[in-house]
Design an enzyme around this catalytic site. Structure first.
Site, PDB file in Angstrom:
ATOM      1  NE  ARG A 115     -68.767 -90.176  28.613  1.00  0.00           N
ATOM      2  CZ  ARG A 115     -69.621 -89.333  29.204  1.00  0.00           C
ATOM      3  NH1 ARG A 115     -70.793 -89.071  28.675  1.00  0.00           N
ATOM      4  NH2 ARG A 115     -69.291 -88.742  30.334  1.00  0.00           N
ATOM      5  CG  HIS A 140     -68.578 -82.756  25.860  1.00  0.00           C
ATOM      6  ND1 HIS A 140     -69.670 -83.290  25.244  1.00  0.00           N
ATOM      7  CD2 HIS A 140     -68.922 -82.629  27.179  1.00  0.00           C
ATOM      8  CE1 HIS A 140     -70.648 -83.469  26.136  1.00  0.00           C
ATOM      9  NE2 HIS A 140     -70.216 -83.100  27.317  1.00  0.00           N
ATOM     10  CG  HIS A 214     -72.328 -78.980  28.409  1.00  0.00           C
ATOM     11  ND1 HIS A 214     -72.688 -79.044  29.732  1.00  0.00           N
ATOM     12  CD2 HIS A 214     -71.969 -80.230  28.069  1.00  0.00           C
ATOM     13  CE1 HIS A 214     -72.525 -80.269  30.179  1.00  0.00           C
ATOM     14  NE2 HIS A 214     -72.092 -81.020  29.184  1.00  0.00           N
ATOM     15  CG  ASP A 286     -74.375 -88.385  31.951  1.00  0.00           C
ATOM     16  OD1 ASP A 286     -74.687 -87.800  30.894  1.00  0.00           O
ATOM     17  OD2 ASP A 286     -73.226 -88.357  32.437  1.00  0.00           O
ATOM     18  CD  GLU A 349     -75.140 -82.173  27.452  1.00  0.00           C
ATOM     19  OE1 GLU A 349     -74.297 -82.660  26.684  1.00  0.00           O
ATOM     20  OE2 GLU A 349     -75.201 -82.483  28.645  1.00  0.00           O
TER      21      GLU A 349
HETATM   22  C1  GLA Z   1     -72.128 -84.405  29.496  1.00  0.00           C
HETATM   23  C2  GLA Z   1     -71.855 -85.827  29.783  1.00  0.00           C
HETATM   24  C3  GLA Z   1     -71.657 -86.031  31.250  1.00  0.00           C
HETATM   25  C4  GLA Z   1     -70.582 -85.110  31.770  1.00  0.00           C
HETATM   26  C5  GLA Z   1     -70.929 -83.692  31.425  1.00  0.00           C
HETATM   27  C6  GLA Z   1     -69.840 -82.729  31.808  1.00  0.00           C
HETATM   28  O1  GLA Z   1     -73.388 -84.065  29.818  1.00  0.00           O
HETATM   29  O2  GLA Z   1     -72.860 -86.677  29.312  1.00  0.00           O
HETATM   30  O3  GLA Z   1     -71.305 -87.363  31.512  1.00  0.00           O
HETATM   31  O4  GLA Z   1     -69.346 -85.450  31.221  1.00  0.00           O
HETATM   32  O5  GLA Z   1     -71.137 -83.569  30.051  1.00  0.00           O
HETATM   33  O6  GLA Z   1     -69.474 -82.837  33.131  1.00  0.00           O
END
Ligand code: GLA
Length: 385
Positions: A115, A140, A214, A286, A349
């Site tokens: 982000r 992304h 991803h 996350d 990731e």
């Molecule tokens: C990344 C983001 C998550 C989500 C996924 C896709 O990992 O950090 O919050 O948006 O991509 O669903």
């Protein structure tokens, strides 16, 4: 006379060795190409036909990649009985990749993975507004990020192991980012069951770059099962807490004594439902972990006790986004039956930190003309009996 004889023998020997070397080289080149098969995959709504590339290593491990989004649609790995099964989540119908791919299954992510706050940043005194596709933020690379693009794919002829070279040129201004960015990604499937991903990029104007992959993993061989029983270890003493919209607050917080402590291997599900403000914000994990050390190093290990499958992750990046599949919502069928439900896959990731262009204390993601962006990540599979 004797000397001449020896010379002749040496020349003859050199000739024989030279020929057989050449033969070996030709042989291995030939094998590599035989280990990459190209087939028709599907047709997009705009009538573009998409190809699928299947790489096979000497053990029979397979990697499938399409030239839409550089997406990995399948990757097999052996279990403790030597059974190779698919370990990456994906759709059952090609059009689900082409029409939005809401979870970014298997895709190459760019120009900026993760982000950027309020979908803007300043560079060399100029403010750039980028695509706002995640509440107030950009995620992304924007709605039409690299995961939606056609990548040119070529099998690499002289590589030691089956290798694909993917290239894409992102125009100046695409999704709001400055500079024409030329990107090359190599996917290699080695004979020790590793998927190696190498990234390179150059630009003609100052820009920001943060490329990642991803793929969602589920080492059980059954995509309807949750991943909470997988045991995870991350070599990171700190992580980046986030605000309500998942933007790092800037704090670099010690994991010790918190659910974010994966320094010693533990099941993903062990602390995931703890009463913790950060877990609530992420709907689970996350977050970006600040990886210990620098340069190419082991950063994470995942073990699935039932199957015996092990996945190790190596990277030269400073961070990893560990995402426990909290937005998977059961809307699509899995490749092995049932639906892609909540937490049936996880991502590791590898990347620079989220929102780096707006956070001067984070390692820089800026790329200038004349510089080369380079990064590498390895996902290596083995078994523990
Ligand atoms: C990344 C983001 C998550 C989500 C996924 C896709 O990992 O950090 O919050 O948006 O991509 O669903």
């Amino acid at each position: 006379m004797k000397i001449i004889n020896y010379n002749l023998i040496i020349i003859a020997l050199l000739f024989v060795v030279g020929c057989s070397k050449k033969e070996n080289n030709n042989q291995s080149q030939k094998e590599n190409m035989e280990n990459i098969q190209v087939s028709d995959y599907g047709v997009t709504a705009k009538d573009d036909s998409i190809k699928k590339y299947t790489l096979t290593n000497k053990n029979g491990m397979k990697l499938e990649v399409i030239n839409f989004g550089g997406i990995i649609t399948s990757l097999t790995a052996p279990d403790k009985n030597g059974k190779y099964e698919d370990v990456v989540l994906g759709f059952t119908k090609p059009e689900d990749y082409f029409n939005g791919n809401p979870y970014y299954f298997g895709a190459l992510i760019g120009r900026y993975g993760n982000r950027i706050a309020n979908a803007k940043f300043a560079l060399e005194g100029k403010t750039y507004n980028i695509d706002k596709n995640d509440g107030p933020n950009s995620l992304h690379g924007g709605k039409e990020g690299f995961h939606t693009k056609f990548w040119n794919i070529e099998p690499v002829k002289d590589a030691k192991f089956p290798t694909l070279k993917l290239t894409y040129t992102s125009a100046d201004g695409e999704e709001g980012y400055p500079g024409k960015l030329s990107v090359t990604v190599l996917y290699t499937l080695t004979d020790d069951n590793a998927l190696e991903i190498s990234y390179e990029a150059t630009t003609d104007k100052a820009t920001v770059v943060n490329l990642t992959q991803h793929s969602y993993f589920n080492l059980s061989g059954n995509f309807a099962k949750t991943i909470t029983d997988h045991e995870l270890q991350i070599n990171a003493d700190k992580f980046l807490p986030v605000n309500e919209t998942l933007i790092p607050t800037g704090e670099q917080k010690a994991v010790k004594g918190s659910p974010f402590d994966f320094t010693v291997s533990k099941p993903i599900g062990k602390d995931i439902n703890s009463d913790d403000d950060q877990l609530k914000k992420g709907k689970g994990y996350d977050h970006n972990w600040i990886l210990n050390g620098s340069g190419m190093r082991n950063i994470a290990k995942v073990y699935h006790p039932q199957s015996g499958r092990v996945m190790e992750v190596l990277t030269d990046e400073p961070g990893v986004q560990f995402y426990s599949g909290n937005f998977l919502d059961g809307k699509f069928d899995t490749k092995t039956g049932g639906k892609n439900e909540f937490r049936t896959g996880f991502c590791l990731e590898t990347q620079h930190f989220p929102d780096s262009p707006n956070q001067p204390s984070f390692p820089s993601t800026e790329l200038k003309p004349g510089q080369k962006y380079q990064a590498k990540t390895i996902y290596k599979f083995s078994v523990k009996k």
